[in-house]
Design a protein around this motif. Structure first.
Motif, short mmCIF file in Angstrom:
data_model
loop_
_atom_site.label_atom_id
_atom_site.label_comp_id
_atom_site.label_asym_id
_atom_site.label_seq_id
_atom_site.Cartn_x
_atom_site.Cartn_y
_atom_site.Cartn_z
N HIS A 139 0.88 -1.03 -0.19
CA HIS A 139 0.11 -0.13 0.10
C HIS A 139 0.69 1.38 -0.14
CE1 HIS A 139 -3.36 2.83 1.10
NE2 HIS A 139 -4.18 1.98 0.70
N THR A 140 0.33 2.20 -0.85
CA THR A 140 1.16 3.55 -0.68
C THR A 140 1.35 4.11 0.47
OG1 THR A 140 -0.90 4.60 -1.19
CG2 THR A 140 0.58 4.11 -2.96
N SER A 141 0.57 3.93 1.44
CA SER A 141 0.74 4.45 3.02
C SER A 141 1.85 3.91 3.43
CB SER A 141 -0.66 4.25 3.77
OG SER A 141 -0.79 2.81 3.88
N LEU A 142 2.17 2.71 3.37
CA LEU A 142 3.50 2.31 3.84
C LEU A 142 4.48 2.74 3.16
CD1 LEU A 142 4.14 -0.01 6.05
CD2 LEU A 142 4.52 -1.84 4.14
N LEU A 143 4.50 2.75 1.91
CA LEU A 143 5.62 3.30 1.08
C LEU A 143 6.20 4.76 1.55
CD1 LEU A 143 4.74 1.79 -2.01
CD2 LEU A 143 6.77 1.20 -0.76
N SER A 144 5.19 5.63 1.71
CA SER A 144 5.06 6.91 2.17
C SER A 144 5.72 7.02 3.60
CB SER A 144 3.76 7.31 2.21
OG SER A 144 3.74 9.05 2.40
N GLN A 145 5.33 6.11 4.36
CA GLN A 145 5.91 5.93 5.86
C GLN A 145 7.24 5.74 5.71
OE1 GLN A 145 3.75 3.50 8.29
NE2 GLN A 145 5.20 3.81 10.13
N TYR A 146 7.85 4.77 4.92
CA TYR A 146 9.27 4.32 4.87
C TYR A 146 9.71 4.86 3.41
CZ TYR A 146 7.78 1.68 8.96
OH TYR A 146 7.13 1.43 10.25
N SER A 147 10.37 5.89 3.61
CA SER A 147 10.55 6.57 2.07
C SER A 147 11.89 5.52 1.42
CB SER A 147 11.03 7.95 2.33
OG SER A 147 12.26 8.08 3.22
N LEU A 148 12.42 4.96 2.26
CA LEU A 148 13.50 4.30 1.68
C LEU A 148 13.41 2.63 1.51
CD1 LEU A 148 16.76 5.48 3.99
CD2 LEU A 148 16.01 6.13 1.64
#
Length: 263
Positions: A138-147
């Motif tokens: 999910h994009t929310s997880l990718l947004s939370q962890y930018s690396l």
């Protein structure tokens, strides 16, 4: 219905059309098809670009290969927790033995030599690594962890395994297999690219040893071979290492033999 975008880089437009644009199980979702015939870019590069293009959206990104045919509806995604990384086929090391989860049909590109692989899952199951055939995040997880991104040094092989190790080791994010009916038209060859990827990940994760779909992975992977041996050795410098030509010749038959234990 949750917002799911299916991301597929393809070099076979006929296959992509059959499995995606003409497939009623998936064509009601947004299909992001990238024609990769001319540039032949590495999948991690394409996937990372897609992440950046949709990072502000509230959606699931489902990275799938062109030879991945979904044979049921995708309503199961509606009940998934956004805080995990998912896939449809993965491997967990249990008492030193790799156990594959995510029952599906695996075949040649034309559908011949079909075999069943993986244990059936009725709910999500935690695993160490996912196969690159499909990754759902999910994009929310990718947004939370930018690396938390795909390693662009891995052009095709092992980028999913790297993504899983990265998620678990650096961020404590569980990786899980979720139930989905599908066929993967994937029987192929082992090339030097795969072995180069194993060497790269051994250097990148010197203290790690995990089970993958085709081999153990990580700097300590050869320690796991004391109890179980894949057909692809973790350490090419070991006495058990086979030649590249030998691996290419034996891979389809050995793939079938390895996964027959999970029927």
């Amino acid at each position: 219905m949750h917002d799911v975008k299916l991301v597929t880089a393809f070099i076979n437009p006929e296959m992509y059309g059959s499995f995606f644009t003409s497939n009623p199980n998936v064509n009601r979702y947004e299909l992001i098809g990238i024609d990769n015939r001319q540039l032949n870019r590495g999948l991690p590069v394409i996937y990372n670009e897609t992440i950046e293009n949709h990072i502000d959206g509230d959606c699931w990104l489902f990275f799938v290969h062109e030879d991945f045919e979904i044979k049921c509806d995708m309503n199961v995604v509606n009940g998934l927790d956004r805080g995990f990384v998912y896939g449809t086929f993965g491997v967990n090391s249990e008492n030193g033995i790799p156990v594959a989860y995510g029952r599906h049909v695996c075949s040649n590109k034309d559908g011949t030599c079909a075999v069943e692989a993986g244990k059936e899952v009725l709910d999500t199951v935690k695993v160490q690594t996912l196969d690159s055939q499909s990754i759902l995040v999910h994009t929310s997880l990718l947004s939370q962890y930018s690396l938390l991104r795909f390693d662009e040094k891995l052009t095709f092989d092992l980028y999913a395994e790297d993504f899983c190790i990265n998620a678990q080791e650096w961020y404590g994010i569980d990786v899980k297999v979720f139930p989905l009916g599908f066929q993967h038209y994937s029987h192929g060859k082992v090339t030097e690219r795969y072995h180069a990827g194993l060497r790269y990940l051994a250097e990148k994760y010197p203290s790690i040893a995990v089970a993958g779909s085709c081999s153990f992975i990580g700097g300590r992977a050869n320690e796991l071979e004391k109890k179980f041996t894949y057909n692809i050795p973790a350490n090419l410098n070991s006495n058990k290492a086979m030649s590249i030509s030998g691996a290419i010749k034996r891979f389809p038959r050995r793939f079938k033999s390895f996964f027959s234990q999970f029927k």
